[in-house]
Design a protein around this motif. Structure first.
Motif, PDB file in Angstrom:
ATOM      1  N   SER A  28       3.405  -4.941  22.170  1.00  0.00           N
ATOM      2  CA  SER A  28       3.494  -4.937  20.716  1.00  0.00           C
ATOM      3  C   SER A  28       4.923  -4.672  20.250  1.00  0.00           C
ATOM      4  CB  SER A  28       2.553  -3.875  20.145  1.00  0.00           C
ATOM      5  OG  SER A  28       2.651  -3.830  18.737  1.00  0.00           O
ATOM      6  N   THR A  29       5.586  -3.700  20.879  1.00  0.00           N
ATOM      7  CA  THR A  29       6.976  -3.413  20.513  1.00  0.00           C
ATOM      8  C   THR A  29       7.879  -4.586  20.845  1.00  0.00           C
ATOM      9  OG1 THR A  29       6.624  -1.047  20.878  1.00  0.00           O
ATOM     10  CG2 THR A  29       8.900  -1.826  20.848  1.00  0.00           C
ATOM     11  N   ALA A  30       7.694  -5.168  22.031  1.00  0.00           N
ATOM     12  CA  ALA A  30       8.510  -6.318  22.419  1.00  0.00           C
ATOM     13  C   ALA A  30       8.352  -7.462  21.427  1.00  0.00           C
ATOM     14  CB  ALA A  30       8.128  -6.778  23.823  1.00  0.00           C
ATOM     15  N   ALA A  31       7.138  -7.679  20.945  1.00  0.00           N
ATOM     16  CA  ALA A  31       6.897  -8.753  19.981  1.00  0.00           C
ATOM     17  C   ALA A  31       7.667  -8.524  18.690  1.00  0.00           C
ATOM     18  CB  ALA A  31       5.397  -8.863  19.695  1.00  0.00           C
ATOM     19  N   GLN A  32       7.678  -7.290  18.222  1.00  0.00           N
ATOM     20  CA  GLN A  32       8.424  -6.979  17.005  1.00  0.00           C
ATOM     21  C   GLN A  32       9.923  -7.184  17.192  1.00  0.00           C
ATOM     22  OE1 GLN A  32       7.164  -3.151  15.170  1.00  0.00           O
ATOM     23  NE2 GLN A  32       5.538  -3.184  16.703  1.00  0.00           N
ATOM     24  N   ILE A  33      10.431  -6.777  18.362  1.00  0.00           N
ATOM     25  CA  ILE A  33      11.865  -6.914  18.626  1.00  0.00           C
ATOM     26  C   ILE A  33      12.245  -8.380  18.764  1.00  0.00           C
ATOM     27  CG2 ILE A  33      13.732  -6.325  20.210  1.00  0.00           C
ATOM     28  CD1 ILE A  33      12.103  -3.796  20.947  1.00  0.00           C
ATOM     29  N   ALA A  34      11.413  -9.154  19.451  1.00  0.00           N
ATOM     30  CA  ALA A  34      11.705 -10.585  19.611  1.00  0.00           C
ATOM     31  C   ALA A  34      11.784 -11.268  18.250  1.00  0.00           C
ATOM     32  CB  ALA A  34      10.629 -11.241  20.476  1.00  0.00           C
ATOM     33  N   LEU A  35      10.879 -10.927  17.362  1.00  0.00           N
ATOM     34  CA  LEU A  35      10.904 -11.511  16.021  1.00  0.00           C
ATOM     35  C   LEU A  35      12.180 -11.117  15.285  1.00  0.00           C
ATOM     36  CD1 LEU A  35       9.396 -13.157  13.865  1.00  0.00           C
ATOM     37  CD2 LEU A  35       8.317 -11.014  13.117  1.00  0.00           C
ATOM     38  N   SER A  36      12.610  -9.880  15.457  1.00  0.00           N
ATOM     39  CA  SER A  36      13.843  -9.431  14.803  1.00  0.00           C
ATOM     40  C   SER A  36      15.064 -10.126  15.384  1.00  0.00           C
ATOM     41  CB  SER A  36      13.979  -7.910  14.935  1.00  0.00           C
ATOM     42  OG  SER A  36      12.996  -7.253  14.171  1.00  0.00           O
ATOM     43  N   SER A 333      13.116   4.821  19.031  1.00  0.00           N
ATOM     44  CA  SER A 333      14.321   4.713  18.198  1.00  0.00           C
ATOM     45  C   SER A 333      14.545   3.365  17.547  1.00  0.00           C
ATOM     46  CB  SER A 333      15.559   5.042  19.036  1.00  0.00           C
ATOM     47  OG  SER A 333      15.722   4.079  20.069  1.00  0.00           O
ATOM     48  N   TRP A 334      13.991   2.294  18.137  1.00  0.00           N
ATOM     49  CA  TRP A 334      14.321   0.952  17.643  1.00  0.00           C
ATOM     50  C   TRP A 334      13.785   0.761  16.221  1.00  0.00           C
ATOM     51  CZ3 TRP A 334      11.240  -2.990  15.889  1.00  0.00           C
ATOM     52  CH2 TRP A 334      11.902  -4.187  15.591  1.00  0.00           C
ATOM     53  N   ASN A 335      14.543   0.027  15.404  1.00  0.00           N
ATOM     54  CA  ASN A 335      14.057  -0.384  14.087  1.00  0.00           C
ATOM     55  C   ASN A 335      14.666  -1.731  13.737  1.00  0.00           C
ATOM     56  OD1 ASN A 335      16.565  -0.007  12.316  1.00  0.00           O
ATOM     57  ND2 ASN A 335      16.393   2.006  13.299  1.00  0.00           N
ATOM     58  N   VAL A 336      14.197  -2.341  12.687  1.00  0.00           N
ATOM     59  CA  VAL A 336      14.600  -3.706  12.341  1.00  0.00           C
ATOM     60  C   VAL A 336      16.063  -3.800  11.921  1.00  0.00           C
ATOM     61  CG1 VAL A 336      12.282  -4.452  11.730  1.00  0.00           C
ATOM     62  CG2 VAL A 336      13.750  -3.414   9.985  1.00  0.00           C
ATOM     63  N   ASP A 337      16.699  -2.669  11.690  1.00  0.00           N
ATOM     64  CA  ASP A 337      18.115  -2.667  11.311  1.00  0.00           C
ATOM     65  C   ASP A 337      19.028  -2.419  12.506  1.00  0.00           C
ATOM     66  OD1 ASP A 337      17.512  -3.035   8.561  1.00  0.00           O
ATOM     67  OD2 ASP A 337      17.065  -0.893   8.388  1.00  0.00           O
ATOM     68  N   ALA A 338      18.522  -2.556  13.714  1.00  0.00           N
ATOM     69  CA  ALA A 338      19.287  -2.207  14.914  1.00  0.00           C
ATOM     70  C   ALA A 338      20.466  -3.144  15.164  1.00  0.00           C
ATOM     71  CB  ALA A 338      18.372  -2.188  16.135  1.00  0.00           C
ATOM     72  N   GLY A 339      20.491  -4.323  14.555  1.00  0.00           N
ATOM     73  CA  GLY A 339      21.592  -5.258  14.761  1.00  0.00           C
ATOM     74  C   GLY A 339      21.324  -6.192  15.918  1.00  0.00           C
ATOM     75  N   VAL A 340      22.141  -7.237  16.013  1.00  0.00           N
ATOM     76  CA  VAL A 340      21.909  -8.304  16.994  1.00  0.00           C
ATOM     77  C   VAL A 340      21.785  -7.752  18.401  1.00  0.00           C
ATOM     78  CG1 VAL A 340      22.869 -10.389  18.042  1.00  0.00           C
ATOM     79  CG2 VAL A 340      23.057 -10.035  15.561  1.00  0.00           C
ATOM     80  N   MET A 341      22.781  -6.991  18.855  1.00  0.00           N
ATOM     81  CA  MET A 341      22.756  -6.522  20.231  1.00  0.00           C
ATOM     82  C   MET A 341      21.800  -5.354  20.431  1.00  0.00           C
ATOM     83  SD  MET A 341      24.190  -8.415  22.321  1.00  0.00           S
ATOM     84  CE  MET A 341      24.636 -10.077  21.798  1.00  0.00           C
ATOM     85  N   GLY A 342      21.490  -4.632  19.358  1.00  0.00           N
ATOM     86  CA  GLY A 342      20.420  -3.647  19.454  1.00  0.00           C
ATOM     87  C   GLY A 342      19.092  -4.317  19.748  1.00  0.00           C
TER      88      GLY A 342
END
Length: 392
Positions: A28-36, A333-342
């Motif tokens: 679930s977390t990976a899916a959110q990060i991939a979308l971001s 810690s991850w959030n949608v504002d983490a930036g490209v390399m985040g």
């Protein structure tokens, strides 16, 4: 430049660590990060990172999306990756664009194409195959392999230029990418000559002491110095690129020397690039001085460690020990504002943690459906330098 967004959470609570052990939570977390990560592309139909990130990093980010699909079974981004690979393929089907000034630039895209080929990503009728794209780059780089100096090795730059801009530098990442490309191509095609090239490429790197007896991996050598003076900065991706290459060699040859090498490289990665449990780019991250190249390195280390664990059971536990803790840190810690390399590094870490569990375990837990379809994953459905070198 700010340090990684998750390093400050190296003291994550036991509840977060426990949460990271849930495969459904990881997916679930990976899916959110991939979308971001996908949302950072200026053109939503082409997976090219925004300025000022380098072209090679765009190729690597495509590989990240493809590896997300491998880890989770979610093929949402396959079409985007395929479209971009074909978009960047030249008339000669070799990724020799204006941005491909170095052999390494070209090789990152070849590896992304090879990942697509390994996963049988569909190709439009009449289009060049992903295997052909990877093979063409490999064939060109074989022809550039430089036996005239230092007994071999690939130069960093493809063209001589003024002779002072990297032409004489035989960088480790260039030769490591070539080695991994050969090892994986040999595995996919069964070609003995390609397998021999992989062996040759690895032996040369060891011969000029870019990999030492403890599997520390250094940055490169100058052919003007007969490759006798090792430029000794260590960067995480230089270790990572050999981890997957040696694992691929171990899997296809059954030779224990390659398994031992993979283990040694993973131990070196843990020794040199983990701090307080978190992946850490030792030379620049603590000071916040990582440049546009270096911010991506530990993400690729994670990718290649996860891929090695996926194909070589002997190293799965050691990779899982690192990646489970890093996945917990990302989740905390991850959030949608983490930036490209985040987004990039976090996605690679999550995928590596999933892959280190093994496909059979993930499937047994009920999170991969028929043909790898993921279930309930949530949101997804200028002048430059080599790392560690002075700017020319």
């Amino acid at each position: 430049m700010r340090p990684s967004h998750y390093l400050s959470l190296a003291t994550a609570t036991s509840s977060v660590l426990a949460n990271a052990q849930s495969t459904s939570s990881l997916i679930s977390t990976a899916a959110q990060i991939a979308l971001s990560l996908k949302s950072t592309y200026p053109n939503p139909s082409v997976a090219l990172l925004p300025h000022p990130f380098w072209w090679w990093e765009s190729g690597s980010s495509i590989d990240a999306l493809l590896n997300y699909g491998i880890a989770t079974g979610d093929k949402t981004y396959e079409a985007l990756a395929a479209n971009t690979l074909l978009n960047q393929a030249t008339g000669t089907n070799d990724f020799m664009t204006a941005d491909a000034t170095g052999n390494d630039d070209q090789a990152w895209w070849a590896l992304a194409a090879l990942t697509a080929a390994e996963q049988n990503v569909p190709v439009a009728p009449g289009a060049v195959t992903f295997l052909a794209l990877a093979q063409n780059v490999f064939d060109e780089q074989k022809a550039r392999y430089d036996g005239a100096t230092c007994g071999g090795g690939l130069k960093w730059k493809i063209n001589v230029g003024n002779g002072l801009d990297g032409w004489h530098y035989k960088s480790t990442i260039t030769n490591g990418l070539f080695f991994q490309l050969a090892a994986r191509l040999a595995k996919l095609t069964g070609d003995e000559e390609t397998l021999a090239w992989a062996e040759k490429a690895y032996d040369w790197v060891v011969g000029v002491q870019l990999i030492d007896g403890e599997f520390n991996v250094y940055d490169g050598v100058e052919d003007t110095e007969n490759c006798e003076v090792v430029n000794n900065p260590q960067w995480s991706y230089n270790t990572g690129v050999f981890i997957l290459g040696t694992a691929a060699m171990a899997e296809q040859t059954g030779d224990s020397k390659w398994t031992d090498r993979t283990k040694g490289l993973i131990e070196a990665a843990q020794r040199n690039f983990v701090r307080d449990g978190a992946l850490f780019e030792t030379r620049c991250e603590g000071s916040g001085t990582c440049n546009l190249d270096q911010v991506s390195f530990k993400g690729t280390l994670a990718r290649w460690m996860g891929a090695a664990a996926d194909i070589l059971p002997e190293v799965r536990d050691s990779v899982a020990n690192v990646m489970n803790e890093n996945a917990a840190l990302v989740q905390g810690s991850w959030n949608v504002d983490a930036g490209v390399m985040g987004h990039f590094s976090s996605l690679e870490i999550m995928d590596a943690a999933i892959r280190a569990r093994g496909e059979a375990l993930v499937a047994a837990e009920g999170f991969l459906g028929p043909k790898g379809a993921v279930q309930n994953v949530g949101a997804a459905g200028s002048k430059r330098s080599i790392a560690g070198r002075l700017w020319w």
